[in-house]
Motif scaffolding. Structure first.
Motif, short mmCIF file in Angstrom:
data_model
loop_
_atom_site.label_atom_id
_atom_site.label_comp_id
_atom_site.label_asym_id
_atom_site.label_seq_id
_atom_site.Cartn_x
_atom_site.Cartn_y
_atom_site.Cartn_z
N LYS A 335 -8.33 -7.27 7.48
CA LYS A 335 -8.23 -8.33 8.34
C LYS A 335 -6.93 -8.70 9.15
CE LYS A 335 -11.84 -10.93 5.79
NZ LYS A 335 -12.14 -12.61 4.86
N ASN A 336 -5.93 -8.41 8.41
CA ASN A 336 -4.60 -8.62 8.95
C ASN A 336 -4.29 -7.68 9.95
OD1 ASN A 336 -1.85 -9.49 9.00
ND2 ASN A 336 -1.15 -8.49 7.37
N ILE A 337 -4.52 -6.31 9.91
CA ILE A 337 -4.56 -5.50 11.01
C ILE A 337 -5.45 -5.94 12.30
CG2 ILE A 337 -5.03 -3.06 11.45
CD1 ILE A 337 -4.11 -2.08 8.88
N ALA A 338 -6.61 -6.04 11.94
CA ALA A 338 -7.63 -6.62 13.07
C ALA A 338 -6.98 -7.85 14.00
CB ALA A 338 -8.79 -7.21 12.51
N ASP A 340 -4.14 -7.47 15.11
CA ASP A 340 -3.43 -6.71 16.09
C ASP A 340 -4.28 -6.12 17.17
OD1 ASP A 340 -1.14 -7.56 15.02
OD2 ASP A 340 -0.92 -5.65 13.65
N THR A 341 -5.58 -5.79 16.69
CA THR A 341 -6.52 -4.96 17.60
C THR A 341 -7.21 -5.85 18.06
OG1 THR A 341 -8.05 -4.95 15.58
CG2 THR A 341 -6.56 -3.30 15.82
N GLY A 342 -7.50 -7.20 17.90
CA GLY A 342 -8.35 -8.10 18.46
C GLY A 342 -9.84 -7.86 18.08
N ASP A 343 -10.02 -7.15 17.06
CA ASP A 343 -11.53 -6.87 16.79
C ASP A 343 -12.13 -7.97 15.70
OD1 ASP A 343 -11.51 -4.37 17.94
OD2 ASP A 343 -10.46 -3.55 16.15
N THR A 344 -13.30 -8.11 15.69
CA THR A 344 -14.04 -9.13 14.78
C THR A 344 -14.17 -8.66 13.83
OG1 THR A 344 -16.03 -9.00 15.59
CG2 THR A 344 -14.89 -10.54 16.83
N THR A 546 11.00 2.57 13.61
CA THR A 546 11.10 1.52 13.15
C THR A 546 9.41 1.26 12.73
OG1 THR A 546 10.92 0.76 15.43
CG2 THR A 546 12.92 0.27 14.29
N ILE A 547 9.16 0.37 11.72
CA ILE A 547 7.85 0.17 11.37
C ILE A 547 7.54 -1.26 10.93
CG2 ILE A 547 7.21 2.47 10.77
CD1 ILE A 547 7.11 1.81 7.98
N ASP A 548 6.47 -1.51 10.94
CA ASP A 548 6.17 -3.13 10.41
C ASP A 548 6.04 -3.08 8.87
OD1 ASP A 548 5.54 -5.54 9.53
OD2 ASP A 548 3.67 -5.84 11.17
N GLY A 549 6.84 -3.12 8.14
CA GLY A 549 6.75 -2.87 6.75
C GLY A 549 5.94 -3.91 5.84
N ASP A 550 5.56 -4.84 6.60
CA ASP A 550 4.58 -5.87 5.94
C ASP A 550 3.28 -5.16 6.04
OD1 ASP A 550 6.61 -7.64 5.36
OD2 ASP A 550 6.19 -8.65 7.46
N LYS A 551 2.77 -4.36 6.92
CA LYS A 551 1.59 -3.83 7.10
C LYS A 551 1.51 -2.15 6.72
CE LYS A 551 0.03 -7.14 10.55
NZ LYS A 551 -0.38 -7.29 11.70
N TYR A 552 2.51 -1.36 6.91
CA TYR A 552 2.57 -0.09 6.95
C TYR A 552 3.60 0.58 6.10
CZ TYR A 552 -0.05 -1.57 11.12
OH TYR A 552 -1.05 -2.23 12.02
N PHE A 553 3.30 1.98 5.90
CA PHE A 553 4.31 2.73 5.08
C PHE A 553 4.30 4.00 5.55
CE2 PHE A 553 0.52 3.21 2.48
CZ PHE A 553 0.77 4.95 2.31
#
Length: 722
Positions: A335-338, A340-344, A546-553
């Motif tokens: 849900k968090n990644i969605a 960013d994607t704009g998907d339902t 640089t990455i979004d450390g809250d969502k990715y590793f």
């Protein structure tokens, strides 16, 4: 050989006897090797190189790759402006200049500004050293720099005001600083969703099928897949992809199979691609428009090695509907990644279809094994031991572990599942956790410790609750012989409490997904850093990434770097080198690693890697294995052929004989299956050979004293020297 070695020792001077004995010992030890060692000589240089690459070296920095430009040691031509500056501001003493430069160096703001411009600490030190030397020795200084130093010395500015002059000087030394901004942009992974424009161009519907194993979540997604005009199934294992393709074709829905090593088309001629595809997750086609996509075991997003493949499939698949099957722990992350994607996102939850009981009594003894039992081990030695004990009891068992070819695994599973086969017990590793339907009544954990690689060393770690649940869920499955109820216990009583803790523990939500640099990113770095090795480019990428450390590793890329270092001396284009480094090989196998190196050499030389050439390298034909070492060697040969097939679909011209190699591989698969079916005999023969080796070594230990006595007797008969 033995006689020659003994004569060599007898003829040695007394002081050299020990060295000759060691040489003799080495020869004797090598003569007791099994047949597979006689057939195959693994390159000692490759083995040594592999060992070296497995030790973690210090990451390379930009300063270690970029060499500074040579600066002029002479004063530049004096201009009118420089003379005016000297007349206007007056002369500057060297002591005052150095005092200002020392203040400049100590300012935290200066170091921060330098880092923003791509100057890490070591590079900053080099650049400052040269700038300090320049300011202290060049006379006259450029007018603007002279005036700025004068202002700072007289209290009309701060040392930080020198930074523009320092940066200008640093860029003369390091021209790459002008494009550090481009490199940083290329390694910006804060919004990975934007790397897939085709998927972002449509409004996708995400359906999460969440539940434990044997809850029917994949079944429901598969029904939607079959009803669609076009679809793609992305699975974690080749066996699952094969199974889904077969099920689809069996019900009249033409489906192509695509894995890293194999392409099977529903069209016999291979001319018309089917509307439905079943593939391994790494092979997900992100360009082809699809109505329905299934991404199985979506919780693998968290995997340290392969998590990037699930993220790529999820973000990039060009489908109207994306069905994600996996654990509930992944829901919040999706849900968090969605966002960013704009998907339902829609969530469907499932419960296990059959009950399962976590027993309060351990198995205790191998004599208590019953029909339908599966004993789960995490190392081969335990498998061999248990097979031997069951054989003594007159019980047949099937064996499944990760190193076996898929065909052998399926054949062993078929034996265990067949009600008419006398094989009623299964000994397996966690390889049964996914991809194989088995008639297991009871899962028995022989141990809850698994060997894991950590910084080049192996350590025993307790399996995770997710792994424990995945394995335990293989018993009492719906649609099998033991569908009424499944049971789970341990072999040893000491593990029972830990098992209950793992199976009853709440699984933590998955909060991050794995990510990995793409070939395009690495190729751009190669353009800017043409003299850097691929391994160094990876290190530099990591330093600027640089990455979004809250969502990715960032997924572990140790194996990628190790292969890069092994083939570093071989000439090939950067993108080709990148592909070779992505090869999914068991790097711990020296034989497979050697074959990768040989493939790379042939490729670099422009020579086709033919089936005939491969047969010569592996010593074809290979005999049936009669020891465990020979069985392991056959598994390595099979892996090297998997590697050939994997490369053949990426470089078809250089690897032209995939059909011939596939036939050879099927023959090896059959030989491995025969060896596994007689694994107890192989264990006995291997143990007997080991006992003989020990006896020969014990005899070898008595050689020095025997030789000494012989030499003494010979010396008594020889005339004295005068």
């Amino acid at each position: 050989m033995h006689l020659f070695s003994t004569q060599l020792v007898l003829r040695c001077p007394t002081g050299a006897r020990h060295r000759a004995f060691l040489s003799c010992s080495y020869i004797l030890r090598n003569n007791v090797h099994n047949r597979s060692h006689k057939r195959t000589k693994v390159s000692s240089r490759v083995a040594k190189q592999l060992k070296l690459t497995q030790t973690h070296k210090k990451p390379v920095s930009l300063a270690g790759v970029i060499k500074p430009s040579v600066l002029p040691s002479q004063s530049p031509n004096t201009s009118t402006d420089d003379t005016v500056a000297l007349d206007f501001a007056g002369p500057l003493s060297k002591a005052d200049i150095l005092a200002v430069l020392n203040q400049f160096f100590r300012q935290p703001e200066v170091k921060s500004l330098a880092m923003q411009q791509g100057m890490e600490h070591s590079l900053f030190l080099q650049a400052f050293s040269e700038f300090r030397k320049y300011c202290a020795t060049i006379s006259p200084l450029p007018s603007e720099l002279h005036i700025k130093l004068s202002d700072i010395i007289n209290g009309y500015g701060t040392a930080t005001d020198l930074f523009p002059f320092f940066l200008q000087h640093a860029k003369v030394m390091y021209p790459h600083l002008d494009y550090v901004k481009d490199l940083r942009h290329a390694s910006n992974l804060t919004s990975p969703a934007q790397l897939f424009p085709l998927a972002r161009a449509k409004q996708r519907k995400i359906i999460i099928h969440a539940g434990p194993t044997n809850s029917g979540k994949t079944y429901h997604a598969f029904q939607r897949y079959l009803a669609s005009k076009s679809g793609i199934y992305c699975g974690p294992l080749k066996m699952l992809a094969v199974e889904l393709a077969q099920k689809s074709n069996d019900v009249g829905i033409a489906c192509d199979l695509v894995t890293g090593e194999e392409r099977n088309f529903a069209d016999p001629e291979g001319l018309m691609p089917a509307a439905h595809i079943s593939c391994t997750v790494e092979m997900t086609d992100i360009e082809r428009p699809i109505e329905v996509a299934i991404i199985d075991e979506i919780q693998m997003l968290r995997d340290k090695q392969r998590g990037w493949a699930w993220l790529r499939a999820f973000l990039g698949v060009n489908a109207d509907e994306v069905h994600l099957c996996g654990e509930e722990a992944v829901i919040d992350l999706i849900k968090n990644i969605a966002l960013d994607t704009g998907d339902t996102v829609e969530v469907k939850r499932y419960k296990r279809l059959t009950p399962i009981e976590y027993m309060n009594e351990p198995l205790g003894s191998i004599e208590n094994v019953q029909d339908g039992d599966c004993i789960v081990c995490f190392n081969k030695s335990s498998i061999y031991q248990l097979c031997r004990e069951l054989e003594k009891m007159g019980r047949q068992c099937a064996v499944i572990y990760g190193g076996l070819p898929p065909g052998t695994k399926l054949a062993q599973a078929s034996r265990f599942n067949d009600p008419d086969d006398p094989c009623k017990v299964l000994i397996a590793t966690d390889a049964i956790g996914m991809g194989i339907n088995l008639n297991i009544r009871r899962v028995i954990f022989y141990s809850l410790l698994k060997i894991e690689e950590s910084r080049g060393s192996k350590i025993n770690t307790v399996i995770s609750p997710s792994q424990a649940l995945q394995i335990a869920g293989r018993c009492g499955r719906y649609g099998t012989t033991h569908k009424d109820k499944g049971y789970v216990t341990t072999f040893h009583g000491k593990d029972l409490e830990l098992m209950h803790d793992l199976l009853n523990k709440q699984i933590n939500p998955i909060d991050k997904a794995g990510i990995h640099p793409t070939a395009d990113m690495i190729e751009l770095y190669g353009y800017y850093l043409p003299h850097a090795s691929l391994s160094d480019i990876i290190d530099i990428f990591l330093s600027l990434m640089t990455i979004d450390g809250d969502k990715y590793f960032l997924c572990q890329i140790d194996q990628f770097k190790q292969i890069a270092e092994i083939i570093e001396h071989i000439e090939m284009p950067l993108r080709t080198r990148y592909v070779f480094c992505c090869a999914p090989i068991p790097l711990q196998s020296a034989f497979v690693t050697t074959m990768l190196l040989k493939y790379a050499r042939q490729f670099s030389a422009g020579q086709p890697i033919t089936g005939k050439w491969l047969a010569e390298q592996i010593g074809w034909p290979l005999p049936k294995p009669i020891t465990l070492n020979e069985l392991t060697h056959l598994e390595a040969v099979h892996d090297s052929m998997d590697l050939y097939n994997w490369l053949s679909y990426r470089f078809e011209d250089q690897f032209p004989d995939k059909v011939e190699v596939k036939d050879m591989q099927m023959a090896i698969d059959k030989a491995i299956l025969e060896g596994v079916c007689e694994i107890t005999k192989l264990v006995v023969i291997s143990e007997n050979n080991s006992d003989k080796d020990d006896m020969r070594v014990e005899k070898l230990k008595t050689l020095p004293s025997n030789i000494s006595r012989i030499l003494e007797k010979l010396s008594e008969k020889l005339p004295n020297e005068t």
